[in-house]
Design an enzyme around this catalytic site. Sequence first.
Site, mmCIF file in Angstrom:
data_model
loop_
_atom_site.group_PDB
_atom_site.id
_atom_site.type_symbol
_atom_site.label_atom_id
_atom_site.label_comp_id
_atom_site.label_asym_id
_atom_site.label_seq_id
_atom_site.Cartn_x
_atom_site.Cartn_y
_atom_site.Cartn_z
ATOM 1 N N TYR A 134 31.604 -3.772 4.659
ATOM 2 C CA TYR A 134 31.049 -2.433 4.839
ATOM 3 C C TYR A 134 32.150 -1.387 5.029
ATOM 4 C CZ TYR A 134 28.121 1.374 6.517
ATOM 5 O OH TYR A 134 27.496 2.588 6.660
ATOM 6 N N LYS A 138 33.147 1.716 2.334
ATOM 7 C CA LYS A 138 33.029 3.131 2.674
ATOM 8 C C LYS A 138 34.391 3.832 2.582
ATOM 9 C CE LYS A 138 28.613 3.453 3.381
ATOM 10 N NZ LYS A 138 27.762 4.274 2.475
#
Length: 211
Positions: A134, A138
């Site tokens: 994650y 990002k």
Amino acid sequence: MIGSRDEQRGSEAAAALAKEGVDAHFIQLDLQDHDSITAAAQTIAKEYNGLDVLINNAGISLGGGAAPSQLPMSDLKVTFYTNFFGTIAVTKAMLPLLLQSPAGRIVNMSSGLGSLTFNNDPHHEHAEFNLLAYNSSKAALNMATITFAKEFKDTPLKVNSGDPGFTATDLNGFTGHRSVEQAAVIAVRLATLDADGPTGGFFDENGEIPW
């Protein structure tokens, strides 16, 4: 237009907004399906003749709390496919429409967890969330924001990343302490920037965030 891969949930979201007086419509959009992306862009072009704002809000986090060395490669790939590759594919498909707008805006919903500065600070609240898939997806999205902003710096199009904060959503099992309404503040702000507003930046509702 509300893009969603799940027709029922997308339609329900549009209906809920309609009850609040918002002219919202569902459009099928699956970031992992190129044909779906192409069809969505064609539908928008046909029905609306353009696009003023694109808010890329897709995000998944697989692997639970697995240590980076223990994260299955399949989880890493699927996370990137949605959070990064799929988002880029949608952006590229919508660019011709956005460039027709006199004030096109792209808002990439990122996360403070994508900040290298925050992750590298052992005293920061984000440092404990050592999520390879994650966080890195990002961070990659933030780099995409910079590169697209640089490419179109001499046009009206503005491209920025926004951090909604720890919001109660499906992603975290609704454990976040912020409401969806609070999270939407930065998205709306970046979507409605004036002509002299920033591009190629990373912001939350309080200001600029370090990369």
